[in-house]
Design a protein around this motif. Structure first.
Motif, short mmCIF file in Angstrom:
data_model
loop_
_atom_site.label_atom_id
_atom_site.label_comp_id
_atom_site.label_asym_id
_atom_site.label_seq_id
_atom_site.Cartn_x
_atom_site.Cartn_y
_atom_site.Cartn_z
N SER A 187 44.60 37.73 22.83
CA SER A 187 43.14 37.76 23.02
C SER A 187 42.67 39.08 23.60
O SER A 187 41.74 39.12 24.40
N LEU A 188 43.33 40.16 23.19
CA LEU A 188 42.98 41.47 23.73
C LEU A 188 41.55 41.89 23.39
O LEU A 188 40.91 42.63 24.14
N ASP A 189 41.04 41.39 22.25
CA ASP A 189 39.70 41.76 21.84
C ASP A 189 38.63 41.18 22.77
O ASP A 189 37.47 41.60 22.73
N VAL B 287 45.45 31.35 48.98
CA VAL B 287 45.05 29.98 48.60
C VAL B 287 44.46 29.98 47.19
O VAL B 287 44.78 29.10 46.38
N TYR B 288 43.62 30.97 46.91
CA TYR B 288 43.03 31.06 45.56
C TYR B 288 44.12 31.19 44.50
O TYR B 288 44.07 30.52 43.46
N LEU B 289 45.10 32.04 44.75
CA LEU B 289 46.17 32.25 43.77
C LEU B 289 46.99 30.99 43.55
O LEU B 289 47.41 30.69 42.43
N MET B 290 47.22 30.23 44.63
CA MET B 290 47.99 28.99 44.51
C MET B 290 47.22 27.93 43.73
O MET B 290 47.83 27.09 43.05
N MET B 291 45.90 27.95 43.81
CA MET B 291 45.07 26.93 43.17
C MET B 291 44.61 27.32 41.76
O MET B 291 43.96 26.53 41.09
N SER B 292 44.94 28.52 41.34
CA SER B 292 44.49 28.99 40.02
C SER B 292 45.70 29.27 39.14
O SER B 292 46.84 29.31 39.60
N ASN B 293 45.43 29.48 37.90
CA ASN B 293 46.48 29.78 36.93
C ASN B 293 46.77 31.28 36.90
O ASN B 293 45.90 32.10 37.21
N HIS B 294 47.98 31.61 36.49
CA HIS B 294 48.35 33.02 36.37
C HIS B 294 47.44 33.69 35.35
O HIS B 294 47.34 33.26 34.21
N GLY B 295 46.75 34.72 35.77
CA GLY B 295 45.84 35.42 34.87
C GLY B 295 44.38 35.12 35.11
O GLY B 295 43.52 35.85 34.63
N ASP B 296 44.09 34.05 35.86
CA ASP B 296 42.69 33.69 36.11
C ASP B 296 41.94 34.78 36.86
O ASP B 296 40.78 35.06 36.56
N PHE B 297 42.60 35.40 37.84
CA PHE B 297 41.93 36.43 38.62
C PHE B 297 41.63 37.66 37.76
O PHE B 297 40.59 38.31 37.93
N VAL B 298 42.52 37.95 36.83
CA VAL B 298 42.28 39.06 35.91
C VAL B 298 41.03 38.80 35.08
O VAL B 298 40.17 39.68 34.93
N LEU B 299 40.92 37.60 34.54
CA LEU B 299 39.76 37.25 33.73
C LEU B 299 38.48 37.25 34.56
O LEU B 299 37.42 37.67 34.07
N LEU B 300 38.58 36.80 35.80
CA LEU B 300 37.41 36.78 36.68
C LEU B 300 36.90 38.18 36.93
O LEU B 300 35.71 38.46 36.80
N VAL B 301 37.80 39.07 37.32
CA VAL B 301 37.41 40.46 37.60
C VAL B 301 36.94 41.15 36.33
O VAL B 301 35.98 41.95 36.36
N ASN B 302 37.58 40.85 35.21
CA ASN B 302 37.27 41.51 33.95
C ASN B 302 35.86 41.21 33.44
O ASN B 302 35.31 41.97 32.64
N GLY C 116 60.79 43.82 33.75
CA GLY C 116 60.23 43.42 32.47
C GLY C 116 59.12 42.40 32.55
O GLY C 116 58.66 41.90 31.50
N GLU C 117 58.68 42.06 33.75
CA GLU C 117 57.60 41.08 33.91
C GLU C 117 56.36 41.55 33.16
O GLU C 117 55.89 42.68 33.34
N PRO C 118 55.79 40.71 32.28
CA PRO C 118 54.63 41.12 31.46
C PRO C 118 53.40 41.45 32.32
O PRO C 118 53.10 40.75 33.28
N ARG C 119 52.72 42.52 31.96
CA ARG C 119 51.44 42.86 32.57
C ARG C 119 50.33 42.19 31.75
O ARG C 119 50.59 41.60 30.70
N PRO C 120 49.08 42.26 32.24
CA PRO C 120 47.98 41.58 31.53
C PRO C 120 47.89 41.93 30.05
O PRO C 120 47.59 41.07 29.22
N LYS C 121 48.13 43.20 29.69
CA LYS C 121 48.03 43.61 28.29
C LYS C 121 48.99 42.81 27.41
O LYS C 121 48.66 42.46 26.26
N THR C 122 50.17 42.50 27.92
CA THR C 122 51.15 41.73 27.17
C THR C 122 50.89 40.24 27.30
O THR C 122 50.99 39.48 26.32
N PHE C 123 50.52 39.81 28.49
CA PHE C 123 50.27 38.39 28.75
C PHE C 123 49.12 37.87 27.89
O PHE C 123 49.17 36.75 27.38
N PHE C 124 48.08 38.69 27.74
CA PHE C 124 46.91 38.29 26.95
C PHE C 124 46.93 38.93 25.56
O PHE C 124 45.87 39.22 24.99
N ALA C 125 48.11 39.14 25.01
CA ALA C 125 48.25 39.83 23.72
C ALA C 125 47.47 39.17 22.59
O ALA C 125 46.99 39.85 21.67
#
Length: 214
Positions: free
Chosen positions: A112-114, A24-39, A101-110
């Motif tokens: 704003s990597l800093d 449910v959380y994944l359906m209600m959030s944007n792709h990458g939101d969980f990465v930013l939350l955990v990060n 070839g699906e982008p991983r977080p490193k590529t998806f957030f290219a």
């Protein structure tokens, strides 16, 4: 029979709630939101913990446990081998064919990597993100162990340890929430299929033996 799989209701409930709530959380959030939350929760302790905990999802662990089963119980060995086979096929089809070839977080957030926290010593890959193979392997291993251990709290601890492997993949920026969610599902389904296909062999006296138990 001792080898017949059994999962306590509390473990079934915990698993169902985890998958439902996470889904449910994944359906209600944007792709990458969980990465930013955990990060956001990087600390020196968690850096070290997740850096090494993630290895529990390595394919080598599956091989080690399969070898142990071969020595002590043929029935469990074959059930686990079938589960590993299904898990490998599921991950390969999606990672190498359907989502190659699906982008991983490193590529998806290219751009704003800093702003991301990386774990020192971890080589972060850029592509082939979906699904998480480590998470699929961890859930294959975890649910296999859950189904052969008869102690309720041991099953709960194994489940928690398995979930942490999935979270580790996001923490070290290798995967998205979606990747570990489906990795978990593939792992669970693989184990269920393994035991289902071996269901008529659970009472076989010959298969209750192993290389060390003749």
């Amino acid at each position: 029979m001792q080898s017949k799989p059994h999962v306590y209701f509390i473990v079934q409930l915990f698993t169902a709630v985890y998958l439902f709530a996470f889904g449910v959380y994944l359906m209600m959030s944007n792709h990458g939101d969980f990465v930013l939350l955990v990060n956001e929760y990087h600390t020196p302790f968690w850096d070290v913990f997740f850096k090494y905990w993630t290895y529990l999802g390595d394919g080598v662990m599956l091989g080690v446990v399969a070898l142990i089963m071969l020595f002590i119980n043929y029935y469990r060995f074959f059930a686990f081998l079938i589960a590993i086979g299904f898990q490998t096929v599921f991950v390969h089809i999606f990672k190498q064919w359907l989502y190659a070839g699906e982008p991983r977080p490193k590529t998806f957030f290219a751009d704003s990597l800093d702003q991301l926290n990386f774990v020192e010593g971890v080589v972060v890959r850029g592509f082939d993100s979906f699904p998480s193979g480590h998470t699929a392997s961890a859930f294959t291993l975890g649910f296999f162990l859950i189904m052969i251990y008869k102690n309720k709290w041991t099953q709960v601890l194994i489940l928690v340890a398995t979930i942490l492997v999935g979270i580790s993949r996001v923490y070290i920026l290798q995967h998205f929430g979606r990747d570990i969610f489906f990795g978990a599902i593939f792992g669970i389904i693989s184990v269920l299929l393994g035991f289902y296909l071996m269901r008529n062999k659970a009472d076989s006296p010959k298969l209750q033996k192993g290389l060390l138990k003749r």
